[in-house]
Design a protein around this motif. Sequence first.
Motif, PDB file in Angstrom:
ATOM      1  N   GLU A  68      22.947 -17.225 -13.893  1.00 12.34           N
ATOM      2  CA  GLU A  68      21.731 -18.005 -13.780  1.00 12.34           C
ATOM      3  C   GLU A  68      21.985 -19.489 -14.052  1.00 12.34           C
ATOM      4  O   GLU A  68      21.526 -20.349 -13.303  1.00 12.34           O
ATOM      5  CB  GLU A  68      20.661 -17.468 -14.731  1.00 12.34           C
ATOM      6  N   ASP A  69      22.706 -19.783 -15.137  1.00  9.65           N
ATOM      7  CA  ASP A  69      23.010 -21.175 -15.458  1.00  9.65           C
ATOM      8  C   ASP A  69      24.496 -21.441 -15.666  1.00  9.65           C
ATOM      9  O   ASP A  69      24.883 -22.561 -16.005  1.00  9.65           O
ATOM     10  CB  ASP A  69      22.220 -21.628 -16.686  1.00  9.65           C
ATOM     11  N   PHE A  70      25.319 -20.410 -15.503  1.00  8.80           N
ATOM     12  CA  PHE A  70      26.772 -20.496 -15.585  1.00  8.80           C
ATOM     13  C   PHE A  70      27.288 -20.859 -16.973  1.00  8.80           C
ATOM     14  O   PHE A  70      28.408 -21.367 -17.117  1.00  8.80           O
ATOM     15  CB  PHE A  70      27.318 -21.433 -14.505  1.00  8.80           C
ATOM     16  N   SER A  71      26.485 -20.583 -17.979  1.00  9.55           N
ATOM     17  CA  SER A  71      26.955 -20.697 -19.349  1.00  9.55           C
ATOM     18  C   SER A  71      28.038 -19.653 -19.595  1.00  9.55           C
ATOM     19  O   SER A  71      27.989 -18.555 -19.042  1.00  9.55           O
ATOM     20  CB  SER A  71      25.813 -20.475 -20.341  1.00  9.55           C
ATOM     21  N   THR A  72      28.996 -19.991 -20.425  1.00 10.78           N
ATOM     22  CA  THR A  72      30.084 -19.071 -20.736  1.00 10.78           C
ATOM     23  C   THR A  72      30.090 -18.743 -22.214  1.00 10.78           C
ATOM     24  O   THR A  72      29.662 -19.540 -23.054  1.00 10.78           O
ATOM     25  CB  THR A  72      31.447 -19.648 -20.329  1.00 10.78           C
ATOM     26  N   TYR A  73      30.606 -17.565 -22.528  1.00 12.76           N
ATOM     27  CA  TYR A  73      30.639 -17.067 -23.891  1.00 12.76           C
ATOM     28  C   TYR A  73      31.992 -16.409 -24.140  1.00 12.76           C
ATOM     29  O   TYR A  73      32.549 -15.750 -23.257  1.00 12.76           O
ATOM     30  CB  TYR A  73      29.515 -16.051 -24.126  1.00 12.76           C
ATOM     31  N   TYR A  74      32.499 -16.582 -25.362  1.00 17.04           N
ATOM     32  CA  TYR A  74      33.803 -16.040 -25.717  1.00 17.04           C
ATOM     33  C   TYR A  74      33.778 -15.445 -27.108  1.00 17.04           C
ATOM     34  O   TYR A  74      33.147 -15.977 -28.022  1.00 17.04           O
ATOM     35  CB  TYR A  74      34.876 -17.127 -25.688  1.00 17.04           C
ATOM     36  N   ALA A  75      34.491 -14.348 -27.272  1.00 23.33           N
ATOM     37  CA  ALA A  75      34.717 -13.816 -28.603  1.00 23.33           C
ATOM     38  C   ALA A  75      35.576 -14.800 -29.396  1.00 23.33           C
ATOM     39  O   ALA A  75      36.424 -15.497 -28.832  1.00 23.33           O
ATOM     40  CB  ALA A  75      35.418 -12.460 -28.522  1.00 23.33           C
ATOM     41  N   ASP A  76      35.357 -14.854 -30.709  1.00 22.60           N
ATOM     42  CA  ASP A  76      36.124 -15.768 -31.545  1.00 22.60           C
ATOM     43  C   ASP A  76      37.631 -15.550 -31.406  1.00 22.60           C
ATOM     44  O   ASP A  76      38.416 -16.502 -31.481  1.00 22.60           O
ATOM     45  CB  ASP A  76      35.726 -15.617 -33.006  1.00 22.60           C
ATOM     46  N   SER A  77      38.031 -14.312 -31.193  1.00 19.04           N
ATOM     47  CA  SER A  77      39.444 -13.980 -31.128  1.00 19.04           C
ATOM     48  C   SER A  77      40.154 -14.556 -29.903  1.00 19.04           C
ATOM     49  O   SER A  77      41.388 -14.622 -29.881  1.00 19.04           O
ATOM     50  CB  SER A  77      39.636 -12.458 -31.158  1.00 19.04           C
ATOM     51  N   VAL A  78      39.400 -14.968 -28.888  1.00 23.04           N
ATOM     52  CA  VAL A  78      40.024 -15.471 -27.667  1.00 23.04           C
ATOM     53  C   VAL A  78      39.646 -16.911 -27.347  1.00 23.04           C
ATOM     54  O   VAL A  78      40.183 -17.488 -26.387  1.00 23.04           O
ATOM     55  CB  VAL A  78      39.702 -14.580 -26.447  1.00 23.04           C
ATOM     56  N   LYS A  79      38.773 -17.513 -28.127  1.00 22.74           N
ATOM     57  CA  LYS A  79      38.367 -18.895 -27.872  1.00 22.74           C
ATOM     58  C   LYS A  79      39.569 -19.825 -27.886  1.00 22.74           C
ATOM     59  O   LYS A  79      40.420 -19.743 -28.761  1.00 22.74           O
ATOM     60  CB  LYS A  79      37.347 -19.354 -28.911  1.00 22.74           C
ATOM     61  N   GLY A  80      39.619 -20.702 -26.897  1.00 21.08           N
ATOM     62  CA  GLY A  80      40.720 -21.630 -26.781  1.00 21.08           C
ATOM     63  C   GLY A  80      41.910 -21.086 -26.027  1.00 21.08           C
ATOM     64  O   GLY A  80      42.820 -21.851 -25.680  1.00 21.08           O
TER      65      GLY A  80
ATOM     66  N   GLY B  88      22.470 -13.369 -29.911  1.00 17.41           N
ATOM     67  CA  GLY B  88      22.780 -12.694 -31.162  1.00 17.41           C
ATOM     68  C   GLY B  88      24.072 -11.910 -31.145  1.00 17.41           C
ATOM     69  O   GLY B  88      24.625 -11.617 -32.210  1.00 17.41           O
ATOM     70  N   LEU B  89      24.560 -11.554 -29.967  1.00 18.33           N
ATOM     71  CA  LEU B  89      25.836 -10.860 -29.865  1.00 18.33           C
ATOM     72  C   LEU B  89      26.967 -11.879 -29.810  1.00 18.33           C
ATOM     73  O   LEU B  89      26.924 -12.818 -29.019  1.00 18.33           O
ATOM     74  CB  LEU B  89      25.890  -9.975 -28.625  1.00 18.33           C
ATOM     75  N   ALA B  90      27.980 -11.678 -30.640  1.00 17.60           N
ATOM     76  CA  ALA B  90      29.115 -12.589 -30.639  1.00 17.60           C
ATOM     77  C   ALA B  90      29.818 -12.617 -29.290  1.00 17.60           C
ATOM     78  O   ALA B  90      30.365 -13.650 -28.890  1.00 17.60           O
ATOM     79  CB  ALA B  90      30.098 -12.189 -31.744  1.00 17.60           C
TER      80      ALA B  90
END
Length: 124
Positions: free
Chosen positions: A54-66, A104-106
């Motif tokens: 819808e808006d192309f926002s992205t989300y990542y688990a802390d373990s894979v960020k970066g 609310g979900l990581a």
Amino acid sequence: QLQIVESGGGLVQPGGSLRLSCAASGVTSDLLAIGWFRQAPGQEREGVSCISLEDFSTYYADSVKGRFTISEDNAKNMVYLQMNSLKPEDTALYYCASGRVTPGLASGCSYDRWGQGTQVTVSS
């Protein structure tokens, strides 16, 4: 009927890279978000990353960020997961899945359909 097929897994050394691909076919016009979750033997499934369609926002688990980057080609109904600086703990069966952004979900998203999975093994 929506169908999801993942590919691109394999064996890679620690510190290496892989790019996973996800192809969606069938009824795709009402998709809200697509992402990836993974599951290692004896462990619960873990959300890795997702992208809102819808808006192309992205989300990542802390373990894979970066280290991981999700991207999409809307015209081709394709989603990709670029995985860099891979670690042995990234070893798992990776699933591409459709769902929705879930505040609310990581992991960023919850899922209702997914493919057969593609195996990623990080080992020297």
